[in-house]
Design a protein around this motif. Sequence first.
Motif, PDB file in Angstrom:
ATOM      1  N   ARG A 123      26.721  16.175 -35.562  1.00  0.00           N
ATOM      2  CA  ARG A 123      25.178  16.216 -35.670  1.00  0.00           C
ATOM      3  C   ARG A 123      24.693  15.274 -36.387  1.00  0.00           C
ATOM      4  NH1 ARG A 123      23.279  20.944 -32.613  1.00  0.00           N
ATOM      5  NH2 ARG A 123      25.021  21.346 -31.086  1.00  0.00           N
ATOM      6  N   THR A 124      25.252  14.884 -37.653  1.00  0.00           N
ATOM      7  CA  THR A 124      25.108  14.122 -38.767  1.00  0.00           C
ATOM      8  C   THR A 124      26.127  13.093 -38.883  1.00  0.00           C
ATOM      9  OG1 THR A 124      24.022  14.013 -40.868  1.00  0.00           O
ATOM     10  CG2 THR A 124      25.366  15.704 -40.444  1.00  0.00           C
ATOM     11  N   SER A 125      25.796  11.984 -39.730  1.00  0.00           N
ATOM     12  CA  SER A 125      26.878  11.212 -40.398  1.00  0.00           C
ATOM     13  C   SER A 125      26.720  11.310 -41.799  1.00  0.00           C
ATOM     14  CB  SER A 125      26.426   9.498 -39.770  1.00  0.00           C
ATOM     15  OG  SER A 125      25.148   9.409 -40.440  1.00  0.00           O
ATOM     16  N   LYS A 126      26.168  12.225 -42.428  1.00  0.00           N
ATOM     17  CA  LYS A 126      25.939  12.287 -43.804  1.00  0.00           C
ATOM     18  C   LYS A 126      27.188  13.212 -44.114  1.00  0.00           C
ATOM     19  CE  LYS A 126      22.521   9.739 -44.839  1.00  0.00           C
ATOM     20  NZ  LYS A 126      21.385  10.171 -45.461  1.00  0.00           N
ATOM     21  N   GLN A 127      27.506  13.401 -45.244  1.00  0.00           N
ATOM     22  CA  GLN A 127      28.431  14.527 -45.904  1.00  0.00           C
ATOM     23  C   GLN A 127      27.766  14.767 -47.427  1.00  0.00           C
ATOM     24  OE1 GLN A 127      32.630  13.415 -47.185  1.00  0.00           O
ATOM     25  NE2 GLN A 127      33.129  15.313 -45.992  1.00  0.00           N
TER      26      GLN A 127
END
Length: 417
Positions: free
Chosen positions: A332-336
């Motif tokens: 759901r997101t490409s962030k970590q």
Amino acid sequence: MTLTTTTHQILIVGGGAAGIATASSLLARDASLEIAIVDPADTHYYQPGWTLVGAGVFKPQSTARSMASLIPKGVQWIKAAVATFEPDHNAVTLEDGRVLGYEQLIVCPGLKLDWAAIDGLVETLGANGVTSNYRYDLASYTWELVQNLKGGQALFTQPPMPIKCAGAPQKAMYLSCDHWLRSGHLAQINTRFYNAGAVLFGVPDYVPALMKYVERYAIDLQFSHRLVAVNGPAKRATFIQTRADGTTETLEQGFDMLHVVPPQTAPDFIRSSPLADAAGWLDVNPATLVHRRFSNVFCLGDATNTTNAKTAAAARKQAPVVAINVLAALGRTSKQAVYDGYGSCPLTVERGKIVLAEFTYGGKVAPSFPSWLLDGRQPTRLAWWLKERVLPPLYWQGMLRGREWLASPKEAVAQHG
């Protein structure tokens, strides 16, 4: 393996500060998520408040709310206890035999207070002058004892690390001594601090300010002393002292008041699970909080093997990190997000003043405020105001509701190999 009865997109084990904050944090980012929380408790406690209950500042009732009132809307509450984990099959078995499946698992059950590890303690808690601010029903007994003690021996103990809020054992002592000083009884009371560790506080920057209060209250510091037995009726406490050469000595000390902090471990169902490390703690990457062996398992709160202070402030910072990383795992997101080990320990050194210890991994001081406003290495009234007036609503209306005031996570773009 037993067939799963229900499978959840996100299953959270533990409805304490970490579990509810993470559920709220997830929903604040994506309201379409399907989440269930497993926890058998009827009541949720604001445990940082118990120090102030033990000093007559807070009423115990102000630190308790019903679990039902705090489970976020849209989250299913499974009122049950977990028996076993089967991470190879993405399943959790409950004590009643039900088996729950999951896509992503978040484990945050808190830790176990091992009262029974101290011989004779369970039988005398809440009587014979033996108390502890680590239990909701005993913190008010602490205040009763403090008010009634006019002379004699007052002992405060701290078990081996790790424990929940490492400063709490001495917070109880300072607030008690402050009351005795104000009421004119301090000179008649011998206060001793029996600490299983070798230092007063693990982050050296805060020790000078604390030592001024140790001297003000004439506290006798006894390091490397571990409480092993209590005889309540006889009012005797037994300690094992470990000397520098590794040899030990057993000694007894009489008391009129004894404030005990019990040894603490991960819960039994964690210790015996595939999720535990050799010492029984949840085995996680300290930055991402993902389990080291199971990539769809995330762990936070007091039961992990991270080296941060086990405090509500740590859980407040960890919850959004886990939320973002779970969303990344779901695509759901490409962030970590990464957790830097932040923890906070407001050390109540007197009524109206606090040394606000804030630090990250490795004991690196990490103040939330500029030093001209609040220098955490010195006792300040502003830090007391934060503890008494700001932090409880920050907890109930902020952290548990997915509002990340002072808790925005550090994000890094996830690296995909």
